[in-house]
Design a protein around this motif. Structure first.
Motif, short mmCIF file in Angstrom:
data_model
loop_
_atom_site.label_atom_id
_atom_site.label_comp_id
_atom_site.label_asym_id
_atom_site.label_seq_id
_atom_site.Cartn_x
_atom_site.Cartn_y
_atom_site.Cartn_z
N ASP A 228 -10.21 0.77 -2.86
CA ASP A 228 -9.15 0.64 -3.85
C ASP A 228 -8.84 -0.86 -4.01
N THR A 229 -9.04 -1.38 -5.24
CA THR A 229 -8.87 -2.84 -5.41
C THR A 229 -7.43 -3.25 -5.15
N PRO B 257 -1.58 1.79 0.60
CA PRO B 257 -1.42 3.24 0.51
C PRO B 257 0.01 3.63 0.90
N THR B 258 0.55 4.66 0.26
CA THR B 258 1.96 4.98 0.45
C THR B 258 2.38 5.19 1.90
N PRO B 259 1.61 5.92 2.73
CA PRO B 259 2.05 6.06 4.12
C PRO B 259 2.12 4.71 4.83
N VAL B 260 1.20 3.81 4.46
CA VAL B 260 1.22 2.48 5.07
C VAL B 260 2.47 1.73 4.61
N THR B 261 2.80 1.87 3.32
CA THR B 261 4.02 1.23 2.83
C THR B 261 5.23 1.75 3.58
N GLY C 192 -3.92 -6.30 0.92
CA GLY C 192 -4.28 -6.77 2.25
C GLY C 192 -4.51 -8.27 2.27
N LEU C 193 -5.19 -8.75 1.23
CA LEU C 193 -5.51 -10.18 1.19
C LEU C 193 -4.23 -11.00 1.04
N LYS C 194 -3.37 -10.57 0.13
CA LYS C 194 -2.11 -11.29 -0.08
C LYS C 194 -1.30 -11.32 1.21
N TYR C 195 -1.23 -10.16 1.81
CA TYR C 195 -0.45 -10.05 3.03
C TYR C 195 -1.02 -10.99 4.09
N PHE C 196 -2.34 -11.02 4.18
CA PHE C 196 -2.96 -11.84 5.21
C PHE C 196 -2.73 -13.32 4.94
N VAL C 197 -2.97 -13.76 3.72
CA VAL C 197 -2.85 -15.19 3.43
C VAL C 197 -1.41 -15.65 3.64
N ALA D 259 -2.94 -2.58 5.48
CA ALA D 259 -2.61 -2.75 4.07
C ALA D 259 -3.82 -2.48 3.18
N SER D 260 -5.00 -2.89 3.66
CA SER D 260 -6.20 -2.66 2.83
C SER D 260 -7.01 -1.51 3.39
N PHE D 261 -6.31 -0.52 3.90
CA PHE D 261 -7.01 0.57 4.58
C PHE D 261 -7.90 1.34 3.61
N LEU D 262 -7.42 1.52 2.37
CA LEU D 262 -8.27 2.16 1.36
C LEU D 262 -9.15 1.06 0.77
#
Lengths: 509, 483
Positions: B149-150, B238-242, B156-161, B143-146
Motif C-alpha cells: 500500500d503506497t 493501517p487502522t489498527p496500527v493507527t 512509514g517513510l515520513k515517520y522514519f525521517v 506504520a508501513s506494515f502493508l
C-alpha cells in the motif's frame, strides 16, 4: 433520611432515566406510553414532595448525601425555590410528551428517550447540592437538547443546534474554572456551605463574571440571546416548550443560587451591568418581536424580554424584586410553554408558522381561540393571570432599586401588550386568507387535555399566588439576610406616614 | 543485587523473551501461526501486567541507577499493556480480511511495548534513549506494515525521517545536558542543576540542552509545533496500527516527558513551564482548528489526539503532584476514548468489506447501525469533554491542577479552546444523527470487536465516574513516586 423515609429525589431522577433506557429498546407506541407513564409518575412524586414540604422545617429538605465520586458527592436536597422549579419541570413534561404524541412520527423511541433524559437532568440541576454535580447536570443537558433540535427540528435545524450547543458551552466552561477556584479557596463542594462563604471581594468580581457568562447565555440576556430565536424556531414544539419553560429558568436559578448569595458584593457592584443589559433587552427585543413574521420567533423574542424582568427583579436587592423575579420565572414557564403549544397546534394543521398565512381562526376554532387569548393575556400580564403577579412585584422591586430602571422596564409591559395583541389579532380575528385556513378543525380531545391544565395553572397562579410564594418566602428571606450587607440602596426613598408640611396646608386657605 | 534488578525489569524480560520466542515460532510455522501468535502476545501482556504486582511495581532503582521500578512506571506500564493488547486483538479481523495476517505484527508490538516499558522506567538518559529507539524502530516498521500500500509506505517513510530527526535533536539535547552536568542519571542532573551556574554562558547552554530535550520529546507526543507528521502517518498507516500509535506510545512518551520534566529537570521548572504552556495552548488551538476542515476520519482523530495531548500538557504545566496525577488520569481516559473511536473506525467497511475512511460515509449511521452510532457518539462527546461522559473528568482534573498551581488564566484559556474542539466532534455526531443515511456498512463480523467497543464505551459513559476514587488514588500514588 428525610420526612418521606425513602430517597425521593434520587427516585425522581431514576424513574425518567430508567424509562429513557427502556424507550431505546421499545417500539414507537410503547415508547410513547412508557414516556407518558414515567413523566406522570414523576409528576406524582413531585406533588408528594410539595405536600410533604415542611414550610417551617429546615431550609434544605429531602437531603441525601453519598460520597460516591471521591472528589464530589451525590448530594441532593431542595429548598422552596428549587421545589417550585421542580414542580414546573415535572408539570410540563407530561404535557410535552402528549404534545408530541402525533406530531413526532420519526424515530419516536429515541425522541422519548431524549426527553426523559432531559427531565432527569433538569431535576438534577434543581436538586444538586454539590457544586460539581450541579455543573455536570447543567452541562449534560446540552446533549439531549442538541439531539432534539438537530434530529426532529425544522429546516435550519443543524445551524440552530450548533449555535445552541456552542454558545451555551462557551458560556459555561468559564463557570467551571470559577468553580474550581472556589472549591480550592473554600475547601468544600457543598453548595449550602458555599452560599454562606465569604469570598474575598476582589475575587468576587471575577467569579461573578465567570458565572455571569454562563447564566446570561442560558437566561438569555441581551446581547447573547441570539441563539434562542434560532433554537426555538427550529426545535419541535415540545422542545420549544422545555427550552422556554424550564431551560431558561436555569439561568435565573443560577443567579439566585450562586451569583447573589455567593458574591453579594460583586452583585452589588455589577448591578448596573445587569440592569443595563436588562433594560436594553426589555425595549429592544420587544421592538424586535413586534416586527416578526414567524410566530415562534415572536414568542422567542418575547421570552428574552420577559427574562429581563427576572434579572431586574433578582438584582433589585429587595423582597418584592426577588419574589417577583421568581414568580415571573414560574409564570413565564407556564405561559411561554402554553404559547408554543398553541403555535404547535396550528402548525400541526397547516405546517407553517408564518403569521400572514393565518387569520380568522376564532371563527372555525373557537375553543382554540379562547385558550390562545387566555395565554396571550397572561403573557401581556393581565391581572388575574400568572405573569401579572411576577411582573408587578419585580417592577415594584425595581422601583425601590432605581426609578429609572423601573421606568424603562415598564415600557416593556406596554410593548408586550402591543406585540402580543397584534399577533392575536392577525391570527384569530379578521378573515381567513383562504378556504384551507377557514376549514381547520378545532382542538381535539388530546389537545384540550393539554391546554386545560395549563390554563387552570395560569389562573391559579394569578388569582392565588400565595400557594407558590409561601414555600419560597423563607428562602428569599435568608437570601435577603445574606445580601443585605451589600445592598446599594435605591434612589427612590419612599417614606410612609408623613403628613404634608403644616405650613403649606395653612397656606392653601 | 543483580537478581533483584532482573526481578524489577521482569515485565520487559517477559515481553522481550516472549517476542524472541514467538519470532522463532513464526519463522518455522509461518503465517499459519498468526492467530496463535496473537493469542500468545495477549497472554504475554497479561503476564507482564501481572508481574507488576511484584518488585517490578515498587522495587526502586535497578542496574545501578539506570532503571526505576516505581508506582509511576507501573501505572503507565499497565496502561501501555492494556492498550497494546487491544491493538493486537483489534488487528486480527482487519488483517485477515485483507489477507495479510502476519505473525510479525504482534511481535513488533511486543518489541515496541518493551521499549515503552523502558521509557517510562528510565532513570537515566541512556535508558531513555535506548527505550525510545526500541519503541520507535518497531513503530516505523508497523506504520508501513502493508508494504504494498503506497500510503502505508509513505507513512512509514515520513515517520522514519521525521522520527530520526527528532531523535537527533533529542540526542543533541542529551549531550548538552551531559556536557554541562557531567552525568546522565536523572538524579545526578537534578543535583547538578540545583547548583547555580558559574556563568551566564553556562546557564544559556543548560537551557539549550533542556529545550532540545523537550523538542525531541514533544515530537514523540506530537505536540504543536512538532505535530506535522501525525495526520499523515495516522492516515496512511493501517487502522489498527493507527489505533496503536494513538494510544500506547502516546502514554509512554507522555510518561517519559513527565518523568524527565519532574525528576531530572524539576529544579528548572520555571524554564520548561513556559515551553509546556506554549505547546499546550498551541496544541489545543491548532488541534481544534485544523480538525474542522478534515474529511477523513483518521486525520480528524489525529488532530483530536494533538488536541488532547495539549490538554494533558496543561496538567504537566502545573508542575505539581496533582498535575502529574491529572496527566496520568488524562492518559487513561484518553486511551479508552481513542481506542474506542478507532475500533469504531475499524467497523467502517463498505458492502464489499473494504475499509472506508470518509466522514461523509458516516451519514445516517444512527439508522443503519444504531449501536455503533451510539458508541461513536459517546466517544465524540467524551473527547469533547462534555459531562456527564467520562471524558469530562480528566479535563476537569488538569484544569483543577492548573488552578491549584495559580495558573488560573491558563485554565480559563485552555477551557475556552476546548469549545473549538467541541465543534468538530459535534460534526461527527451531526453526520451520524442528523443527515440522511448513506449506504450501510458491512455488518460486524466479530463479537470480540463489538465487545471491546461496548467495554470502552461503558468506561467513558457516566458509569466511569464510579472509577474516580480508585483512579484518583492510583494516579496520585503514581505521581507521588516522582516527587
Amino acid at each position: 433520611m428525610n420526612q418521606l423515609g425513602f430517597p425521593v429525589l434520587s427516585l425522581m431522577l431514576a424513574v425518567p432515566f430508567a424509562a429513557a433506557i427502556a424507550c431505546l429498546f421499545s417500539s414507537a407506541q410503547t415508547a410513547r406510553w412508557l414516556a407518558l407513564a414515567a413523566t406522570l409518575v414523576d409528576l406524582l412524586l413531585g406533588i408528594l414532595l410539595w405536600i410533604n414540604y415542611d414550610l417551617a422545617g429546615p431550609q434544605w429538605q429531602f437531603t441525601e448525601h453519598v460520597d460516591l465520586f471521591g472528589r464530589f458527592a451525590w448530594a441532593l436536597g431542595i429548598d422552596g425555590i428549587a421545589l417550585m422549579l421542580i414542580m414546573l419541570s415535572v408539570f410540563l413534561m407530561p404535557i410535552c410528551i402528549a404534545a408530541s404524541w402525533e406530531a413526532i412520527q420519526k424515530r419516536v423511541p429515541e425522541y422519548m428517550a431524549a426527553f426523559l433524559l432531559m427531565e432527569t437532568l433538569m431535576i438534577g440541576v434543581f436538586t444538586a447540592q454539590d457544586l460539581f454535580l450541579f455543573y455536570i447536570m447543567f452541562e449534560a443537558g446540552l446533549i439531549p437538547m442538541y439531539l432534539i433540535i438537530g434530529i426532529w427540528g425544522g429546516a435550519r435545524r443543524i445551524y440552530a443546534s450548533y449555535k445552541f450547543f456552542l454558545y451555551t458551552l462557551l458560556g459555561s466552561v468559564l463557570m467551571l474554572v470559577a468553580m474550581l477556584w472556589m472549591v480550592r479557596e473554600a475547601g468544600t463542594t457543598d453548595i449550602p456551605t458555599l452560599m454562606n462563604y465569604d469570598f474575598p471581594v476582589h475575587a468576587q468580581t471575577w467569579l461573578f463574571l465567570a458565572f455571569f457568562a454562563s447564566f446570561a447565555v442560558k437566561m438569555p440576556m441581551w446581547p447573547v440571546h441570539t441563539w434562542l430565536p434560532d433554537a426555538h424556531v427550529e426545535a419541535p414544539t415540545a422542545g420549544s416548550v422545555i427550552l422556554a419553560g424550564v431551560l431558561l429558568k436555569m439561568g435565573g436559578y443560577g443567579f439566585i443560587r450562586f451569583s447573589l448569595p455567593m458574591f453579594p458584593e460583586a452583585s452589588a457592584q455589577l448591578m448596573w451591568l445587569v440592569f443595563g443589559l436588562s433594560m436594553v433587552a426589555v425595549v429592544y427585543t420587544s421592538l424586535v418581536a413586534l416586527v416578526q413574521e414567524d410566530m415562534k420567533k415572536l414568542i422567542a423574542y418575547s421570552s428574552v424580554a420577559h427574562m429581563a424582568f427576572v434579572t431586574i427583579g433578582l438584582f433589585a436587592f429587595n423582597r418584592q424584586g426577588i419574589e417577583g423575579g421568581l414568580m415571573v420565572m414560574l409564570g413565564h414557564g407556564l405561559v411561554s410553554g402554553a404559547l408554543f403549544l398553541c403555535v404547535g397546534v396550528i402548525y400541526d394543521r397547516l405546517h407553517t408558522r408564518e403569521i400572514a398565512r393565518y387569520g380568522g381562526l376564532s371563527n372555525n376554532m373557537p375553543k382554540y381561540a379562547l385558550f390562545f387569548l387566555l395565554f396571550t393575556m397572561a403573557s401581556v400580564g393581565l391581572p388575574g393571570t400568572s405573569n401579572f403577579v411576577g411582573e408587578f412585584l419585580s417592577l415594584v422591586g425595581a422601583y425601590h432599586a432605581s426609578s429609572w430602571v423601573a421606568f424603562v422596564a415598564t415600557t416593556g409591559v406596554i410593548l408586550g401588550a402591543a406585540y402580543m395583541l397584534y399577533l392575536y389579532r392577525r391570527v384569530a380575528y379578521g378573515e381567513a386568507p383562504n378556504a384551507e385556513v377557514a376549514s381547520l378543525p378545532d382542538l381535539s380531545a388530546r389537545e384540550l387535555a393539554i391546554m386545560v391544565p395549563l390554563a387552570l395553572s395560569v389562573l391559579w397562579m394569578g388569582v392565588y399566588p400565595e400557594s407558590f410564594l409561601a414555600p419560597m418566602r423563607r428562602d428569599v428571606g435568608s437570601l435577603l439576610a445574606r445580601i443585605e450587607r451589600a445592598n446599594p440602596g435605591g434612589d427612590a426613598k419612599i417614606a410612609f406616614g408623613h403628613r404634608p408640611a403644616p405650613a403649606a396646608h395653612e397656606g392653601a386657605h | 543485587m543483580n537478581s533483584l534488578s532482573f526481578m524489577m525489569t521482569l515485565p520487559e524480560v517477559i515481553l522481550a523473551l516472549g517476542a524472541l520466542a514467538l519470532l522463532m515460532v513464526s519463522a518455522y510455522a509461518g503465517d499459519r501461526a498468526a492467530s496463535f501468535v496473537i493469542g500468545a502476545t495477549v497472554a504475554l501482556f497479561v503476564a507482564a501486567a501481572v508481574s507488576l504486582i511484584g518488585p517490578a511495581g515498587s522495587g526502586g532503582v535497578a542496574f545501578g541507577g539506570l532503571y526505576r521500578a516505581d508506582g509511576f512506571a507501573a501505572f503507565a506500564k499497565l496502561l501501555i499493556y492494556i492498550a497494546s493488547a487491544i491493538s493486537v486483538i483489534a488487528a486480527h479481523g482487519y488483517f485477515s480480511r485483507l489477507g495479510t495476517l502476519r505473525c510479525e505484527y504482534p511481535i513488533l508490538i511486543l518489541l515496541s511495548a518493551t521499549g515503552m516499558g523502558m521509557m517510562v522506567s528510565a532513570a537515566d538518559l541512556l535508558t531513555l534513549y535506548v527505550g525510545l529507539e526500541l519503541q520507535s524502530l518497531a513503530a516505523y516498521v508497523l506504520a508501513s506494515f502493508l508494504r504494498r500500500d503506497t500510503r502505508a509506505a509513505e507513512a512509514g517513510l515520513k515517520y522514519f525521517v521525521l522520527g530520526a530527526l527528532a531523535s537527533g535533536i533529542l540526542l543533541y539535547g542529551i549531550s548538552l545536558l551531559y556536557g554541562f552536568t557531567g552525568t546522565t542519571s536523572f538524579e545526578g542532573i537534578a543535583h547538578a542543576l540545583a547548583v547555580p551556574p558559574a556563568s551566564t554562558g553556562i546557564a544559556t547552554a543548560r537551557l539549550f540542552g533542556l529545550v532540545f530535550v523537550f523538542v525531541g520529546l514533544a515530537f514523540k507526543i506530537s505536540a504543536v509545533p512538532f505535530h506535522m507528521w501525525t495526520p499523515d502517518v495516522y492516515e496512511g498507516a493501517p487502522t489498527p496500527v493507527t489505533a496503536f500509535f494513538a494510544s500506547a506510545p502516546k502514554v509512554a512518551a507522555m510518561g517519559l516527558l513527565v518523568r524527565v520534566a519532574v525528576s531530572a529537570l524539576g529544579t528548572e521548572t520555571h524554564a520548561w513551564q513556559q515551553i509546556v504552556i506554549f505547546s499546550a495552548l498551541a496544541s489545543t488551538i491548532l488541534g481544534g482548528v485544523a480538525a474542522i476542515g478534515q474529511s477523513n476520519i483518521k486525520r480528524l482523530l489525529a488532530y483530536s489526539s494533538i488536541n488532547n495531548v495539549g490538554f494533558a500538557l496543561i496538567g504537566l504545566a502545573a508542575g505539581t503532584a496533582d498535575g502529574v496525577a491529572a496527566v496520568m488520569t488524562y492518559m487513561t481516559v484518553y486511551v479508552a476514548m481513542t481506542l474506542g473511536s478507532f475500533l469504531c473506525v475499524l467497523q467502517m467497511r463498505d458492502a464489499a468489506g473494504n475499509p472506508v475512511e470518509t466522514i461523509a460515509s458516516l451519514s445516517g449511521l444512527s439508522r443503519t447501525r444504531p449501536g455503533l452510532a451510539a458508541a461513536l457518539a459517546i466517544f465524540m462527546f467524551s473527547l469533547a469533554g462534555i459531562p456527564p461522559l467520562f471524558g469530562f473528568w480528566p479535563k476537569f482534573l488538569v484544569f483543577d491542577a492548573a488552578v491549584g498551581a495559580h495558573l488560573t488564566w491558563l485554565a480559563a484559556v485552555g477551557i475556552a479552546t476546548s469549545v473549538i474542539g467541541a465543534f468538530y466532534y459535534l460534526k461527527i455526531v451531526k453526520t451520524m444523527y442528523f443527515d440522511e443515511p448513506a449506504p450501510a456498512y458491512a455488518p460486524s463480523q466479530s463479537a470480540v470487536e463489538g465487545g471491546l467497543i461496548a467495554l470502552t464505551a461503558l468506561f467513558v459513559s457516566p458509569l466511569g465516574y464510579f472509577a474516580i476514587p480508585a483512579l484518583g488514588a492510583a494516579s496520585l500514588a503514581a505521581a507521588k513516586a516522582l516527587f
